[in-house]
Write a protein that holds these residues in place. Structure first.
Motif, PDB file in Angstrom:
ATOM      1  N   TYR A  14      -4.291 -10.362   7.831  1.00 20.23           N
ATOM      2  CA  TYR A  14      -3.973  -9.422   6.747  1.00 20.23           C
ATOM      3  C   TYR A  14      -2.563  -8.904   6.955  1.00 20.23           C
ATOM      4  O   TYR A  14      -2.158  -8.648   8.095  1.00 20.23           O
ATOM      5  N   ARG A  15      -1.872  -8.783   5.850  1.00 18.52           N
ATOM      6  CA  ARG A  15      -0.521  -8.205   5.925  1.00 18.52           C
ATOM      7  C   ARG A  15      -0.396  -7.144   4.856  1.00 18.52           C
ATOM      8  O   ARG A  15      -0.830  -7.355   3.718  1.00 18.52           O
ATOM      9  N   VAL A  16       0.196  -6.029   5.213  1.00 15.81           N
ATOM     10  CA  VAL A  16       0.382  -4.981   4.215  1.00 15.81           C
ATOM     11  C   VAL A  16       1.750  -4.334   4.409  1.00 15.81           C
ATOM     12  O   VAL A  16       2.196  -4.109   5.538  1.00 15.81           O
ATOM     13  N   ASN A  17       2.417  -4.131   3.293  1.00 18.88           N
ATOM     14  CA  ASN A  17       3.692  -3.439   3.319  1.00 18.88           C
ATOM     15  C   ASN A  17       3.400  -1.979   2.960  1.00 18.88           C
ATOM     16  O   ASN A  17       3.110  -1.668   1.811  1.00 18.88           O
ATOM     17  N   LEU A  18       3.442  -1.120   3.960  1.00 20.25           N
ATOM     18  CA  LEU A  18       3.120   0.292   3.735  1.00 20.25           C
ATOM     19  C   LEU A  18       4.374   1.026   3.261  1.00 20.25           C
ATOM     20  O   LEU A  18       5.430   0.921   3.891  1.00 20.25           O
ATOM     21  N   LYS A  19       4.230   1.740   2.156  1.00 21.70           N
ATOM     22  CA  LYS A  19       5.354   2.525   1.629  1.00 21.70           C
ATOM     23  C   LYS A  19       4.919   3.970   1.513  1.00 21.70           C
ATOM     24  O   LYS A  19       4.012   4.284   0.736  1.00 21.70           O
ATOM     25  N   VAL A  20       5.559   4.820   2.279  1.00 24.26           N
ATOM     26  CA  VAL A  20       5.204   6.239   2.290  1.00 24.26           C
ATOM     27  C   VAL A  20       6.101   6.981   1.314  1.00 24.26           C
ATOM     28  O   VAL A  20       7.313   6.758   1.283  1.00 24.26           O
ATOM     29  N   GLY A  21       5.511   7.824   0.500  1.00 23.92           N
ATOM     30  CA  GLY A  21       6.302   8.554  -0.491  1.00 23.92           C
ATOM     31  C   GLY A  21       5.558   9.766  -1.009  1.00 23.92           C
ATOM     32  O   GLY A  21       4.599  10.238  -0.390  1.00 23.92           O
ATOM     33  N   LEU A  22       6.012  10.254  -2.147  1.00 24.80           N
ATOM     34  CA  LEU A  22       5.421  11.457  -2.746  1.00 24.80           C
ATOM     35  C   LEU A  22       5.181  11.234  -4.237  1.00 24.80           C
ATOM     36  O   LEU A  22       5.926  10.491  -4.875  1.00 24.80           O
ATOM     37  N   PRO A  23       4.173  11.890  -4.804  1.00 22.27           N
ATOM     38  CA  PRO A  23       4.066  11.873  -6.272  1.00 22.27           C
ATOM     39  C   PRO A  23       5.229  12.679  -6.848  1.00 22.27           C
ATOM     40  O   PRO A  23       5.756  13.557  -6.171  1.00 22.27           O
ATOM     41  N   HIS A  79       0.856  -1.181   0.000  1.00 23.36           N
ATOM     42  CA  HIS A  79       0.000   0.000   0.000  1.00 23.36           C
ATOM     43  C   HIS A  79       0.896   1.238   0.000  1.00 23.36           C
ATOM     44  O   HIS A  79       1.750   1.393   0.866  1.00 23.36           O
ATOM     45  N   TYR A  80       0.689   2.085  -0.998  1.00 24.15           N
ATOM     46  CA  TYR A  80       1.464   3.325  -1.068  1.00 24.15           C
ATOM     47  C   TYR A  80       0.646   4.455  -0.467  1.00 24.15           C
ATOM     48  O   TYR A  80      -0.559   4.555  -0.722  1.00 24.15           O
ATOM     49  N   ALA A  81       1.272   5.277   0.352  1.00 25.18           N
ATOM     50  CA  ALA A  81       0.563   6.387   0.969  1.00 25.18           C
ATOM     51  C   ALA A  81       1.391   7.646   0.817  1.00 25.18           C
ATOM     52  O   ALA A  81       2.623   7.618   0.872  1.00 25.18           O
ATOM     53  N   GLN A  82       0.692   8.759   0.613  1.00 33.34           N
ATOM     54  CA  GLN A  82       1.396  10.027   0.426  1.00 33.34           C
ATOM     55  C   GLN A  82       1.812  10.607   1.768  1.00 33.34           C
ATOM     56  O   GLN A  82       1.024  10.647   2.712  1.00 33.34           O
ATOM     57  N   LEU A  83       3.043  11.056   1.808  1.00 30.58           N
ATOM     58  CA  LEU A  83       3.610  11.709   2.982  1.00 30.58           C
ATOM     59  C   LEU A  83       2.613  12.753   3.508  1.00 30.58           C
ATOM     60  O   LEU A  83       2.133  13.580   2.736  1.00 30.58           O
ATOM     61  N   GLY A  84       2.311  12.703   4.796  1.00 32.98           N
ATOM     62  CA  GLY A  84       1.421  13.700   5.390  1.00 32.98           C
ATOM     63  C   GLY A  84      -0.050  13.342   5.336  1.00 32.98           C
ATOM     64  O   GLY A  84      -0.870  14.020   5.952  1.00 32.98           O
ATOM     65  N   SER A  85      -0.399  12.276   4.614  1.00 37.60           N
ATOM     66  CA  SER A  85      -1.816  11.928   4.520  1.00 37.60           C
ATOM     67  C   SER A  85      -2.225  11.043   5.696  1.00 37.60           C
ATOM     68  O   SER A  85      -1.388  10.522   6.424  1.00 37.60           O
ATOM     69  N   ASN A  86      -3.534  10.908   5.893  1.00 37.34           N
ATOM     70  CA  ASN A  86      -4.062   9.979   6.888  1.00 37.34           C
ATOM     71  C   ASN A  86      -4.339   8.662   6.182  1.00 37.34           C
ATOM     72  O   ASN A  86      -4.935   8.644   5.115  1.00 37.34           O
ATOM     73  N   VAL A  87      -3.906   7.568   6.785  1.00 35.73           N
ATOM     74  CA  VAL A  87      -4.042   6.258   6.130  1.00 35.73           C
ATOM     75  C   VAL A  87      -4.944   5.364   6.969  1.00 35.73           C
ATOM     76  O   VAL A  87      -4.747   5.240   8.175  1.00 35.73           O
ATOM     77  N   SER A  89       6.643   3.769   7.168  1.00 28.50           N
ATOM     78  CA  SER A  89       6.789   2.674   6.204  1.00 28.50           C
ATOM     79  C   SER A  89       7.147   1.408   6.964  1.00 28.50           C
ATOM     80  O   SER A  89       7.845   1.459   7.970  1.00 28.50           O
ATOM     81  N   GLY A  90       6.660   0.279   6.495  1.00 25.91           N
ATOM     82  CA  GLY A  90       7.011  -0.974   7.173  1.00 25.91           C
ATOM     83  C   GLY A  90       5.967  -2.035   6.938  1.00 25.91           C
ATOM     84  O   GLY A  90       5.009  -1.848   6.177  1.00 25.91           O
ATOM     85  N   GLN A  91       6.185  -3.165   7.603  1.00 26.20           N
ATOM     86  CA  GLN A  91       5.311  -4.316   7.435  1.00 26.20           C
ATOM     87  C   GLN A  91       4.255  -4.310   8.548  1.00 26.20           C
ATOM     88  O   GLN A  91       4.588  -4.383   9.716  1.00 26.20           O
ATOM     89  N   TYR A  92       2.993  -4.190   8.161  1.00 29.63           N
ATOM     90  CA  TYR A  92       1.908  -4.180   9.142  1.00 29.63           C
ATOM     91  C   TYR A  92       1.120  -5.483   9.036  1.00 29.63           C
ATOM     92  O   TYR A  92       0.832  -5.940   7.931  1.00 29.63           O
ATOM     93  N   SER A  93       0.791  -6.069  10.199  1.00 27.55           N
ATOM     94  CA  SER A  93       0.035  -7.322  10.210  1.00 27.55           C
ATOM     95  C   SER A  93      -1.149  -7.175  11.151  1.00 27.55           C
ATOM     96  O   SER A  93      -1.062  -6.524  12.191  1.00 27.55           O
ATOM     97  N   CYS A  94      -2.259  -7.801  10.767  1.00 24.73           N
ATOM     98  CA  CYS A  94      -3.468  -7.751  11.586  1.00 24.73           C
ATOM     99  C   CYS A  94      -3.828  -9.168  12.018  1.00 24.73           C
ATOM    100  O   CYS A  94      -3.946 -10.064  11.181  1.00 24.73           O
ATOM    101  N   TYR A  95      -3.969  -9.356  13.327  1.00 23.98           N
ATOM    102  CA  TYR A  95      -4.300 -10.673  13.884  1.00 23.98           C
ATOM    103  C   TYR A  95      -5.699 -10.612  14.489  1.00 23.98           C
ATOM    104  O   TYR A  95      -6.074  -9.636  15.137  1.00 23.98           O
ATOM    105  N   GLU A  96      -6.423 -11.684  14.291  1.00 20.89           N
ATOM    106  CA  GLU A  96      -7.789 -11.758  14.797  1.00 20.89           C
ATOM    107  C   GLU A  96      -7.762 -11.962  16.310  1.00 20.89           C
ATOM    108  O   GLU A  96      -7.059 -12.844  16.819  1.00 20.89           O
TER     109      GLU A  96
END
Ligand SMILES: *[C@@H]1O[C@H](CO)[C@@H](O)[C@H](O)[C@H]1NC(C)=O
Ligand SMILES: *[C@@H]1O[C@H](CO)[C@@H](O)[C@H](O)[C@H]1NC(C)=O
Ligand SMILES: *[C@@H]1O[C@H](CO)[C@@H](O)[C@H](O)[C@H]1NC(C)=O
Ligand SMILES: *[C@@H]1O[C@H](CO)[C@@H](O)[C@H](O)[C@H]1NC(C)=O
Ligand SMILES: *[C@@H]1O[C@H](CO)[C@@H](O)[C@H](O)[C@H]1NC(C)=O
Length: 370
Positions: free
Chosen positions: A105-114, A40-48, A90-97
């Motif tokens: 669920y596992r997501v690799n969050l990558k924060v960046g800019l356009p 999952h890519y997210a823009q620097l400064g945004s709410n995710v 940025s990093g590896q996020y995991s969700c456990y029931e």
């Protein structure tokens, strides 16, 4: 180790046992199968906001970042909410029931800019062979970018051949020399968060800029206290000096004076400075330009020389380039820290649990492992 299943003949194994065994294995496999890791890519400064896969929005869950538990205050129901993300998010996020700790669920969050508008430059240092275009971004995006360059000439697209190194550069052969039609180059840069582009257009002649002259040497002239002989060579990248002669520009000054003197030379690759101050060390540079077209090259490396004196105070030094050669420094590479993937841990724990479970079930079913 060979595992042999040996049903005991004396006590026929109830079919139900096998059903239970099969069911247990299927359930185990389901629980411990790895959900694929999403990116999952997210823009620097945004709410995710990241949902825990298909888990119910109100279900109790635990989230981890890089295997560390996250505070419940970051959750909205089962969803993870990160406010105004920065690069460290940025990093590896995991969700456990909830209580069962099943990875859902596992997501690799990558924060960046356009990307910002890319900087594009085209130049011919080997006229009339061709020209190259090179580009860079004015600021980093922190995530992977792709570049697409198109070159149009006379409403036809020309291939810009990518060079192995440097990566941000491609090369175009002039197909029609002395063309009055403009070249139009468009560069588009894109990444997961957006795209941007820039277009330049120019005449064939306008982008001609030779490399600086090479092997510049300055020497005192014997018995002459005010003269210096300067010689140089054509840049080796200039392919055809006979058909496309260069003119040169010389600048020189005593080290102690901050003002340059200039001479333009339309012919030859040497010059005698006749107005040097006796006994003063000089700094000298040369630039080149096609006789007719284009712009001046950058300055050559600076050379130093002092005119002849009765008893020479300074020895001539040649190309000062050596000064700018940086000593090679050994790179201190920090060894990567061993990262323990929580899911692998869960896997080995699970394997141990499975063998216990299997043993129990096999025992119940009256099967012995040899
Ligand atoms: C992020 O959330 C906060 C708090 O809910 C809000 O004040 C802010 O405007 C949001 N920022 C963006 C970029 O949406
Ligand atoms: C949680 O998410 C819901 C639905 O998007 C939203 O209406 C609510 O305001 C959120 N609650 C908090 C505490 O942010
Ligand atoms: C996860 O680890 C990476 C690499 O070590 C680090 O850059 C990042 O900031 C970490 N993320 C979090 C949320 O701790
Ligand atoms: C392209 O980059 C410029 C700044 O270099 C920026 O102002 C503009 O908004 C960007 N365009 C897009 C579509 O992101
Ligand atoms: C690059 O751009 C050209 C024209 O805009 C387009 O036709 C081509 O498909 C693009 N190539 C890639 C790899 O995106």
């Amino acid at each position: 180790m060979d595992l042999i299943l040996l049903p005991q003949m004396a006590y026929p194994v109830p079919a139900a046992c096998y059903v239970v065994l099969a069911t247990a294995l299927v359930v185990y496999a389901q629980r411990h199968s790895q959900p694929e890791s999403h990116v999952h890519y997210a823009q620097l400064g945004s709410n995710v906001t990241v949902p825990c896969g298909s888990v119910d929005q109100d279900a109790p869950v635990t989230w981890t970042a890089n295997s560390t538990d996250l505070d419940a205050s970051l959750l909205n129901g089962s969803r993870l909410v990160l406010q105004s993300v920065d690069l460290s998010h940025s990093g590896q996020y995991s969700c456990y029931e909830g209580s069962s700790w099943h990875l859902k669920y596992r997501v690799n969050l990558k924060v960046g800019l356009p990307p910002k508008e890319p900087v594009l430059m085209c130049r011919s240092n080997n006229y009339p062979n061709g020209f190259y275009c090179s580009w860079h971004l004015p600021s980093p995006t922190y995530i992977p970018d792709t570049f697409n360059i198109t070159v149009m000439h006379d409403s036809k697209e020309i291939t810009c051949e990518k060079e192995a190194a440097p990566k941000n550069r491609c090369y175009i052969r002039y197909l029609h020399l002395f063309s009055s039609k403009k070249y139009k180059v468009t560069l588009t840069v894109a990444n997961a968060l957006g795209s941007n582009s820039t277009t330049i257009s120019f005449d064939e002649f306008a982008i001609v800029k030779p490399d600086p002259p090479e092997n510049v040497v300055a020497k005192p002239i014997s018995s002459n206290a005010r003269r210096l002989l300067v010689t140089w060579q054509y840049p080796s990248s200039w392919p055809d000096p006979d058909s496309f002669p260069l003119k040169f520009f010389l600048r020189y000054r005593p080290l102690i004076i901050d003002q340059w003197q200039h001479v333009e030379l339309t012919d030859g690759t040497s010059h005698i400075i006749t107005d040097a101050y006796a006994g003063k060390e000089y700094i000298i540079q040369v630039a080149a330009k096609d006789n007719e077209i284009g712009t001046w090259s950058d300055w050559s490396v600076a050379v130093h020389a002092t005119p002849w004196t009765e008893e020479p105070k300074h020895l001539t030094t040649e190309a000062q380039g050596a000064e700018t050669t940086t000593a090679s420094t050994s790179a201190f590479v920090v060894p990567p820290t061993t990262r323990i993937d929580s899911s692998d841990e869960a896997g080995s724990d699970g394997a141990a649990a499975l063998s216990v479970l299997l043993g129990l079930l096999l025992g119940l079913c009256g099967i012995h492992l040899i």
